[in-house]
Design a protein around this motif. Structure first.
Motif, PDB file in Angstrom:
ATOM      1  N   ALA A 181       0.708  -1.192  -0.143  1.00 44.61           N
ATOM      2  CA  ALA A 181       0.050  -0.190  -0.128  1.00 44.61           C
ATOM      3  C   ALA A 181       1.068   0.847  -0.541  1.00 44.61           C
ATOM      4  CB  ALA A 181      -0.546  -0.367   1.127  1.00 44.61           C
ATOM      5  N   GLY A 182       2.445   0.832  -0.226  1.00 43.58           N
ATOM      6  CA  GLY A 182       2.912   2.410   0.074  1.00 43.58           C
ATOM      7  C   GLY A 182       3.095   3.141   1.701  1.00 43.58           C
ATOM      8  N   MET A 183       2.624   2.206   2.690  1.00 38.02           N
ATOM      9  CA  MET A 183       2.341   2.572   3.947  1.00 38.02           C
ATOM     10  C   MET A 183       3.829   3.040   4.648  1.00 38.02           C
ATOM     11  SD  MET A 183      -1.300   2.854   5.441  1.00 38.02           S
ATOM     12  CE  MET A 183      -0.299   3.971   6.999  1.00 38.02           C
ATOM     13  N   THR A 184       4.991   2.620   4.417  1.00 35.39           N
ATOM     14  CA  THR A 184       5.773   1.889   4.021  1.00 35.39           C
ATOM     15  C   THR A 184       7.190   3.128   4.261  1.00 35.39           C
ATOM     16  OG1 THR A 184       6.571   0.506   3.147  1.00 35.39           O
ATOM     17  CG2 THR A 184       6.434  -0.388   5.163  1.00 35.39           C
ATOM     18  N   GLN A 185       6.639   4.134   3.609  1.00 38.25           N
ATOM     19  CA  GLN A 185       7.081   4.786   2.857  1.00 38.25           C
ATOM     20  C   GLN A 185       6.765   6.678   3.213  1.00 38.25           C
ATOM     21  OE1 GLN A 185       7.411   4.847  -1.687  1.00 38.25           O
ATOM     22  NE2 GLN A 185       6.671   2.772  -1.518  1.00 38.25           N
ATOM     23  N   PRO A 186       7.659   7.082   4.162  1.00 34.08           N
ATOM     24  CA  PRO A 186       7.057   8.432   4.781  1.00 34.08           C
ATOM     25  C   PRO A 186       6.930   9.921   3.733  1.00 34.08           C
ATOM     26  CG  PRO A 186       9.248   7.520   5.938  1.00 34.08           C
ATOM     27  CD  PRO A 186       8.762   6.942   3.921  1.00 34.08           C
ATOM     28  N   VAL A 187       7.111   9.030   2.164  1.00 34.21           N
ATOM     29  CA  VAL A 187       6.909  10.258   1.803  1.00 34.21           C
ATOM     30  C   VAL A 187       5.416  10.139   1.212  1.00 34.21           C
ATOM     31  CG1 VAL A 187       7.810   9.259  -0.258  1.00 34.21           C
ATOM     32  CG2 VAL A 187       7.359  11.527  -0.291  1.00 34.21           C
ATOM     33  N   ILE A 188       4.986   8.920   0.822  1.00 27.08           N
ATOM     34  CA  ILE A 188       3.514   8.744   0.658  1.00 27.08           C
ATOM     35  C   ILE A 188       2.491   9.050   1.655  1.00 27.08           C
ATOM     36  CG2 ILE A 188       2.440   7.217  -0.314  1.00 27.08           C
ATOM     37  CD1 ILE A 188       4.222   5.894  -1.537  1.00 27.08           C
ATOM     38  N   VAL A 189       3.115   8.821   2.899  1.00 27.45           N
ATOM     39  CA  VAL A 189       1.709   9.065   4.196  1.00 27.45           C
ATOM     40  C   VAL A 189       2.207  10.782   4.026  1.00 27.45           C
ATOM     41  CG1 VAL A 189       2.194   8.807   6.226  1.00 27.45           C
ATOM     42  CG2 VAL A 189       2.296   7.247   4.853  1.00 27.45           C
ATOM     43  N   LEU A 190       3.145  11.708   3.854  1.00 34.83           N
ATOM     44  CA  LEU A 190       2.908  12.926   4.371  1.00 34.83           C
ATOM     45  C   LEU A 190       2.259  13.999   3.007  1.00 34.83           C
ATOM     46  CD1 LEU A 190       6.904  13.050   5.735  1.00 34.83           C
ATOM     47  CD2 LEU A 190       4.737  12.693   7.234  1.00 34.83           C
ATOM     48  N   GLY A 191       3.056  13.452   2.260  1.00 33.24           N
ATOM     49  CA  GLY A 191       1.356  14.167   0.946  1.00 33.24           C
ATOM     50  C   GLY A 191       0.351  13.307   1.161  1.00 33.24           C
ATOM     51  N   PHE A 192      -0.315  12.348   1.624  1.00 26.38           N
ATOM     52  CA  PHE A 192      -1.056  12.237   2.706  1.00 26.38           C
ATOM     53  C   PHE A 192      -1.394  12.945   3.544  1.00 26.38           C
ATOM     54  CE2 PHE A 192      -5.328  10.356   5.169  1.00 26.38           C
ATOM     55  CZ  PHE A 192      -6.037   9.974   3.865  1.00 26.38           C
ATOM     56  N   LEU A 193      -1.617  12.856   4.314  1.00 28.02           N
ATOM     57  CA  LEU A 193      -1.268  14.477   5.607  1.00 28.02           C
ATOM     58  C   LEU A 193      -1.265  15.858   5.328  1.00 28.02           C
ATOM     59  CD1 LEU A 193       0.578  12.232   8.646  1.00 28.02           C
ATOM     60  CD2 LEU A 193      -1.992  12.161   7.810  1.00 28.02           C
ATOM     61  N   ASP A 194      -0.510  16.468   3.957  1.00 31.50           N
ATOM     62  CA  ASP A 194      -0.697  17.328   3.728  1.00 31.50           C
ATOM     63  C   ASP A 194      -1.874  17.908   2.563  1.00 31.50           C
ATOM     64  OD1 ASP A 194       0.479  20.251   2.913  1.00 31.50           O
ATOM     65  OD2 ASP A 194       2.406  18.700   1.440  1.00 31.50           O
ATOM     66  N   VAL A 195      -3.454  18.301   3.443  1.00 35.80           N
ATOM     67  CA  VAL A 195      -4.219  17.952   2.633  1.00 35.80           C
ATOM     68  C   VAL A 195      -4.188  19.709   2.888  1.00 35.80           C
ATOM     69  CG1 VAL A 195      -5.624  16.696   3.900  1.00 35.80           C
ATOM     70  CG2 VAL A 195      -5.398  19.130   4.794  1.00 35.80           C
ATOM     71  N   GLY A 196      -3.468  20.510   2.506  1.00 40.01           N
ATOM     72  CA  GLY A 196      -3.236  21.761   2.243  1.00 40.01           C
ATOM     73  C   GLY A 196      -2.562  22.051   0.943  1.00 40.01           C
TER      74      GLY A 196
END
Length: 143
Positions: free
Chosen positions: A20-35
């Motif tokens: 799912a890509g949850m072990t890649q911080p850049v993907i997780v941080l991209g998801f959290l960057d809603v602004g």
């Protein structure tokens, strides 16, 4: 048998997190960057998890007891207190800073990234400190 099933469940969970890509911080941080440059990829992962959980729990609750235990054990705490709110806030802040929550962090230990080991050590220290935090009884609580 219980340990083998726990190992298999952990391996399946870790594989799912990796796929799912949850072990890649850049993907997780991209998801959290809603602004900013929002990456909706993990929204589909979460939707899949909610669907799987909804179906899985309906199937599990049909059984009188678990296959490898004498009975189901459900948490008895129902109240929202300061301890839960502080812990939740620290979890969210840590997730937003590092890009890992505990499951993906543990699954990423084999990646060879030194900062993941530091993160996991910090999580364990936090869990240990939280276990030492005294619980106050609430006279209004039913538990």
């Amino acid at each position: 048998m219980k340990s083998l099933m726990a190992l298999l469940a952990g391996l399946l969970f870790g594989a799912g997190l990796g796929i799912a890509g949850m072990t890649q911080p850049v993907i997780v941080l991209g998801f959290l960057d809603v602004g900013g440059a929002w990456n909706p990829r993990l929204l589909f992962v979460m939707a899949g998890a909610v669907l799987t959980t909804a179906i899985g729990y309906r199937l599990v609750w049909r059984a009188r007891k678990p296959r490898l235990e004498a009975s189901f054990e459900m948490p008895s705490a129902r109240r929202i207190d300061g301890r839960l709110l502080v812990g939740s806030a620290l979890f969210g802040i840590g997730w937003g800073i590092a890009g890992y929550c505990p499951g993906p962090a543990l699954a990423s230990l084999g990646s060879g990234i030194g900062s993941v080991w530091l993160l996991v050590a910090s999580m364990m220290l936090g869990w240990w400190l939280a276990s030492r935090w005294p619980l106050r009884s609430n006279p209004h609580s039913s538990t």
